[in-house]
Design a protein around this motif. Structure first.
Motif, PDB file in Angstrom:
ATOM      1  N   ALA A   5       0.832  -1.202   0.000  1.00 29.07           N
ATOM      2  CA  ALA A   5       0.000   0.000   0.000  1.00 29.07           C
ATOM      3  C   ALA A   5       0.871   1.258   0.000  1.00 29.07           C
ATOM      4  CB  ALA A   5      -0.924  -0.009   1.209  1.00 29.07           C
ATOM      5  N   GLU A   6       1.964   1.227   0.740  1.00 28.16           N
ATOM      6  CA  GLU A   6       2.829   2.396   0.848  1.00 28.16           C
ATOM      7  C   GLU A   6       3.558   2.708  -0.454  1.00 28.16           C
ATOM      8  OE1 GLU A   6       5.268   1.468   4.178  1.00 28.16           O
ATOM      9  OE2 GLU A   6       3.709   1.921   5.669  1.00 28.16           O
ATOM     10  N   ASN A   7       3.864   1.667  -1.255  1.00 28.00           N
ATOM     11  CA  ASN A   7       4.546   1.944  -2.522  1.00 28.00           C
ATOM     12  C   ASN A   7       3.577   2.085  -3.699  1.00 28.00           C
ATOM     13  OD1 ASN A   7       3.879  -0.617  -3.570  1.00 28.00           O
ATOM     14  ND2 ASN A   7       5.800  -1.534  -2.879  1.00 28.00           N
ATOM     15  N   GLY A   8       2.281   2.114  -3.397  1.00 26.09           N
ATOM     16  CA  GLY A   8       1.289   2.377  -4.424  1.00 26.09           C
ATOM     17  C   GLY A   8       0.809   1.176  -5.204  1.00 26.09           C
ATOM     18  N   SER A   9       1.241  -0.023  -4.812  1.00 26.66           N
ATOM     19  CA  SER A   9       0.833  -1.221  -5.540  1.00 26.66           C
ATOM     20  C   SER A   9      -0.546  -1.717  -5.128  1.00 26.66           C
ATOM     21  CB  SER A   9       1.848  -2.348  -5.308  1.00 26.66           C
ATOM     22  OG  SER A   9       3.126  -1.963  -5.738  1.00 26.66           O
ATOM     23  N   LEU A  10      -1.022  -1.253  -3.982  1.00 28.93           N
ATOM     24  CA  LEU A  10      -2.286  -1.754  -3.442  1.00 28.93           C
ATOM     25  C   LEU A  10      -2.999  -0.620  -2.725  1.00 28.93           C
ATOM     26  CD1 LEU A  10      -3.962  -4.377  -2.824  1.00 28.93           C
ATOM     27  CD2 LEU A  10      -2.656  -4.541  -0.707  1.00 28.93           C
ATOM     28  N   ARG A  11      -4.315  -0.583  -2.844  1.00 35.00           N
ATOM     29  CA  ARG A  11      -5.097   0.442  -2.184  1.00 35.00           C
ATOM     30  C   ARG A  11      -5.919  -0.201  -1.069  1.00 35.00           C
ATOM     31  NH1 ARG A  11      -8.739   4.852  -5.507  1.00 35.00           N
ATOM     32  NH2 ARG A  11      -8.908   6.408  -3.840  1.00 35.00           N
ATOM     33  N   LEU A  12      -5.725   0.268   0.151  1.00 33.19           N
ATOM     34  CA  LEU A  12      -6.401  -0.307   1.313  1.00 33.19           C
ATOM     35  C   LEU A  12      -7.408   0.679   1.887  1.00 33.19           C
ATOM     36  CD1 LEU A  12      -3.359  -1.878   3.214  1.00 33.19           C
ATOM     37  CD2 LEU A  12      -4.966  -3.043   1.702  1.00 33.19           C
ATOM     38  N   ALA A  13      -8.547   0.132   2.345  1.00 32.87           N
ATOM     39  CA  ALA A  13      -9.543   0.977   3.005  1.00 32.87           C
ATOM     40  C   ALA A  13      -9.076   1.363   4.400  1.00 32.87           C
ATOM     41  CB  ALA A  13     -10.879   0.239   3.091  1.00 32.87           C
ATOM     42  N   GLN A  14      -8.262   0.516   5.020  1.00 32.64           N
ATOM     43  CA  GLN A  14      -7.699   0.785   6.341  1.00 32.64           C
ATOM     44  C   GLN A  14      -6.459  -0.073   6.499  1.00 32.64           C
ATOM     45  OE1 GLN A  14     -11.227  -0.615   8.565  1.00 32.64           O
ATOM     46  NE2 GLN A  14      -9.923  -2.198   9.423  1.00 32.64           N
ATOM     47  N   ALA A  15      -5.750   0.114   7.566  1.00 32.95           N
ATOM     48  CA  ALA A  15      -4.529  -0.664   7.789  1.00 32.95           C
ATOM     49  C   ALA A  15      -4.869  -2.150   7.885  1.00 32.95           C
ATOM     50  CB  ALA A  15      -3.852  -0.206   9.075  1.00 32.95           C
ATOM     51  N   PRO A  16      -4.043  -3.015   7.314  1.00 37.59           N
ATOM     52  CA  PRO A  16      -4.316  -4.456   7.369  1.00 37.59           C
ATOM     53  C   PRO A  16      -4.248  -4.980   8.800  1.00 37.59           C
ATOM     54  CG  PRO A  16      -2.130  -4.047   6.488  1.00 37.59           C
ATOM     55  CD  PRO A  16      -2.803  -2.715   6.584  1.00 37.59           C
ATOM     56  N   ILE A  17      -5.032  -6.016   9.068  1.00 40.77           N
ATOM     57  CA  ILE A  17      -5.099  -6.615  10.402  1.00 40.77           C
ATOM     58  C   ILE A  17      -4.476  -7.998  10.337  1.00 40.77           C
ATOM     59  CG2 ILE A  17      -6.645  -7.466  12.210  1.00 40.77           C
ATOM     60  CD1 ILE A  17      -8.676  -5.367  11.259  1.00 40.77           C
ATOM     61  N   ALA A  18      -3.527  -8.265  11.212  1.00 40.94           N
ATOM     62  CA  ALA A  18      -2.911  -9.592  11.307  1.00 40.94           C
ATOM     63  C   ALA A  18      -3.349 -10.251  12.607  1.00 40.94           C
ATOM     64  CB  ALA A  18      -1.394  -9.471  11.266  1.00 40.94           C
ATOM     65  N   THR A  19      -3.732 -11.505  12.532  1.00 40.11           N
ATOM     66  CA  THR A  19      -4.192 -12.236  13.699  1.00 40.11           C
ATOM     67  C   THR A  19      -3.435 -13.543  13.809  1.00 40.11           C
ATOM     68  OG1 THR A  19      -6.423 -11.327  13.431  1.00 40.11           O
ATOM     69  CG2 THR A  19      -6.197 -13.257  14.846  1.00 40.11           C
ATOM     70  N   ASP A  20      -2.864 -13.808  14.963  1.00 42.11           N
ATOM     71  CA  ASP A  20      -2.204 -15.083  15.218  1.00 42.11           C
ATOM     72  C   ASP A  20      -3.268 -16.057  15.701  1.00 42.11           C
ATOM     73  OD1 ASP A  20      -0.438 -17.103  15.671  1.00 42.11           O
ATOM     74  OD2 ASP A  20       0.512 -16.213  17.433  1.00 42.11           O
ATOM     75  N   ALA A  21      -3.639 -17.024  14.862  1.00 42.67           N
ATOM     76  CA  ALA A  21      -4.764 -17.895  15.185  1.00 42.67           C
ATOM     77  C   ALA A  21      -4.438 -19.341  14.841  1.00 42.67           C
ATOM     78  CB  ALA A  21      -6.011 -17.449  14.427  1.00 42.67           C
ATOM     79  N   ASP A  22      -5.045 -20.243  15.585  1.00 40.95           N
ATOM     80  CA  ASP A  22      -4.982 -21.661  15.287  1.00 40.95           C
ATOM     81  C   ASP A  22      -6.139 -21.980  14.346  1.00 40.95           C
ATOM     82  OD1 ASP A  22      -5.073 -24.387  15.161  1.00 40.95           O
ATOM     83  OD2 ASP A  22      -4.978 -24.732  17.312  1.00 40.95           O
ATOM     84  N   LEU A  23      -5.835 -22.227  13.086  1.00 40.41           N
ATOM     85  CA  LEU A  23      -6.898 -22.431  12.099  1.00 40.41           C
ATOM     86  C   LEU A  23      -7.721 -23.677  12.372  1.00 40.41           C
ATOM     87  CD1 LEU A  23      -5.329 -21.642   8.608  1.00 40.41           C
ATOM     88  CD2 LEU A  23      -7.063 -20.345   9.833  1.00 40.41           C
ATOM     89  N   PHE A  24      -7.085 -24.713  12.902  1.00 36.37           N
ATOM     90  CA  PHE A  24      -7.727 -26.021  12.898  1.00 36.37           C
ATOM     91  C   PHE A  24      -8.357 -26.415  14.236  1.00 36.37           C
ATOM     92  CE2 PHE A  24      -4.204 -26.217   9.758  1.00 36.37           C
ATOM     93  CZ  PHE A  24      -5.000 -26.196   8.617  1.00 36.37           C
ATOM     94  N   SER A  25      -8.516 -25.476  15.136  1.00 39.02           N
ATOM     95  CA  SER A  25      -9.240 -25.750  16.377  1.00 39.02           C
ATOM     96  C   SER A  25     -10.446 -24.825  16.430  1.00 39.02           C
ATOM     97  CB  SER A  25      -8.347 -25.507  17.595  1.00 39.02           C
ATOM     98  OG  SER A  25      -8.228 -24.129  17.844  1.00 39.02           O
ATOM     99  N   GLY A  26     -11.291 -25.022  17.422  1.00 39.68           N
ATOM    100  CA  GLY A  26     -12.487 -24.194  17.544  1.00 39.68           C
ATOM    101  C   GLY A  26     -12.229 -22.841  18.156  1.00 39.68           C
ATOM    102  N   ARG A  27     -10.980 -22.545  18.520  1.00 38.81           N
ATOM    103  CA  ARG A  27     -10.646 -21.286  19.179  1.00 38.81           C
ATOM    104  C   ARG A  27     -10.121 -20.271  18.169  1.00 38.81           C
ATOM    105  NH1 ARG A  27      -8.293 -25.414  21.806  1.00 38.81           N
ATOM    106  NH2 ARG A  27      -6.241 -24.865  21.015  1.00 38.81           N
ATOM    107  N   ASP A  28      -9.882 -19.059  18.633  1.00 42.45           N
ATOM    108  CA  ASP A  28      -9.171 -18.026  17.874  1.00 42.45           C
ATOM    109  C   ASP A  28      -9.907 -17.531  16.626  1.00 42.45           C
ATOM    110  OD1 ASP A  28      -7.165 -18.492  19.709  1.00 42.45           O
ATOM    111  OD2 ASP A  28      -5.963 -19.703  18.362  1.00 42.45           O
ATOM    112  N   ALA A  29     -10.706 -16.496  16.791  1.00 44.23           N
ATOM    113  CA  ALA A  29     -11.358 -15.861  15.637  1.00 44.23           C
ATOM    114  C   ALA A  29     -10.321 -15.157  14.784  1.00 44.23           C
ATOM    115  CB  ALA A  29     -12.410 -14.875  16.116  1.00 44.23           C
ATOM    116  N   LEU A  30     -10.564 -15.085  13.490  1.00 48.23           N
ATOM    117  CA  LEU A  30      -9.615 -14.467  12.578  1.00 48.23           C
ATOM    118  C   LEU A  30      -9.740 -12.947  12.526  1.00 48.23           C
ATOM    119  CD1 LEU A  30      -9.641 -16.905   9.525  1.00 48.23           C
ATOM    120  CD2 LEU A  30      -8.171 -16.907  11.536  1.00 48.23           C
ATOM    121  N   MET A  31     -10.907 -12.416  12.915  1.00 46.73           N
ATOM    122  CA  MET A  31     -11.137 -10.978  12.872  1.00 46.73           C
ATOM    123  C   MET A  31     -11.579 -10.482  14.242  1.00 46.73           C
ATOM    124  SD  MET A  31     -10.592  -9.840   9.748  1.00 46.73           S
ATOM    125  CE  MET A  31     -11.529  -8.327   9.545  1.00 46.73           C
ATOM    126  N   PRO A  32     -11.219  -9.256  14.609  1.00 41.51           N
ATOM    127  CA  PRO A  32     -11.703  -8.689  15.875  1.00 41.51           C
ATOM    128  C   PRO A  32     -13.225  -8.602  15.873  1.00 41.51           C
ATOM    129  CG  PRO A  32      -9.934  -7.353  14.946  1.00 41.51           C
ATOM    130  CD  PRO A  32     -10.320  -8.342  13.891  1.00 41.51           C
TER     131      PRO A  32
END
Length: 214
Positions: A5-32
């Protein structure tokens, strides 16, 4: 994504969100809470569900439950009009090329080669639509002569391989896709259980067949 986004290759509506999550269990939502994504890009991680299951890694019910948990999290992260882009290596044909990775390594290491079908089935259960785009690339083992193929099958020779043989060894280890023992490479496991030679010979045969038809 932020750098793009900073070098102009991508346009974002807001800052990207990174979440440390366990994909394969029932815990840890991917989004706030209260947040959704317009696009979820999911690349290749589904093969790793077996790694997350420990002793249950070969239990079909546990594998299905783990994959369902991951698909459900992706679905929950999406906006109602959002798009899930799911990238996977196919076990089918693509542009006339038969997949040579999953179907072979499944026989030796149990690798999942049907994640695309499983993902589509679960997404449809959730009310979504799936358009599959299969891709496959022919495997190229460059610079190997008969003696090189023989050395790949001998664990004691691995420290003496030339640059072409070492590349082939790394490629064969990646294709095996067995991470059951973090202290051991997949090919070491195959060597210990007596299946390494057959595994290497099968890919040697595929490589020679491709060389004749290409």
């Amino acid at each position: 994504m932020q750098a793009a986004a900073e070098n102009g290759s991508l346009r974002l509506a807001q800052a990207p969100i990174a979440t440390d999550a366990d994909l394969f269990s029932g815990r840890d939502a991917l989004m706030p809470s209260g947040k959704t994504a317009d696009i979820v890009h999911w690349s290749h991680s589904r093969y790793h569900v077996r790694d997350a299951l420990g002793a249950a890694r070969n239990d079909p019910r546990a594998i299905e439950a783990g994959l369902h948990a991951a698909v459900d999290k992706m679905w929950a992260a999406l906006d109602k009009m959002g798009l899930l882009i799911s990238v996977h290596e196919t076990r089918d044909n693509s542009d006339g090329i038969q997949s040579q990775i999953g179907p072979v390594s499944r026989k030796y290491c149990g690798r999942l080669d049907d994640v695309s079908e499983r993902t589509a089935a679960r997404t449809e259960q959730l009310g979504g639509y799936v358009a599959a785009v299969n891709f496959a690339s022919p495997l190229r083992f460059l610079g190997l002569d008969e003696a090189g193929w023989v050395r790949l099958k001998q664990r004691a020779q691995w420290d003496r391989l030339n640059v072409f043989e070492a590349r082939a060894l790394r490629l064969l280890n990646f294709i095996a896709f067995d991470f059951s023992d973090p202290a051991k490479a997949a090919l070491e496991t195959l060597a210990e259980n007596g299946r390494l030679a057959a595994y290497v010979d099968e890919y040697k045969s595929l490589s020679q067949r491709m060389a004749v038809t290409s």
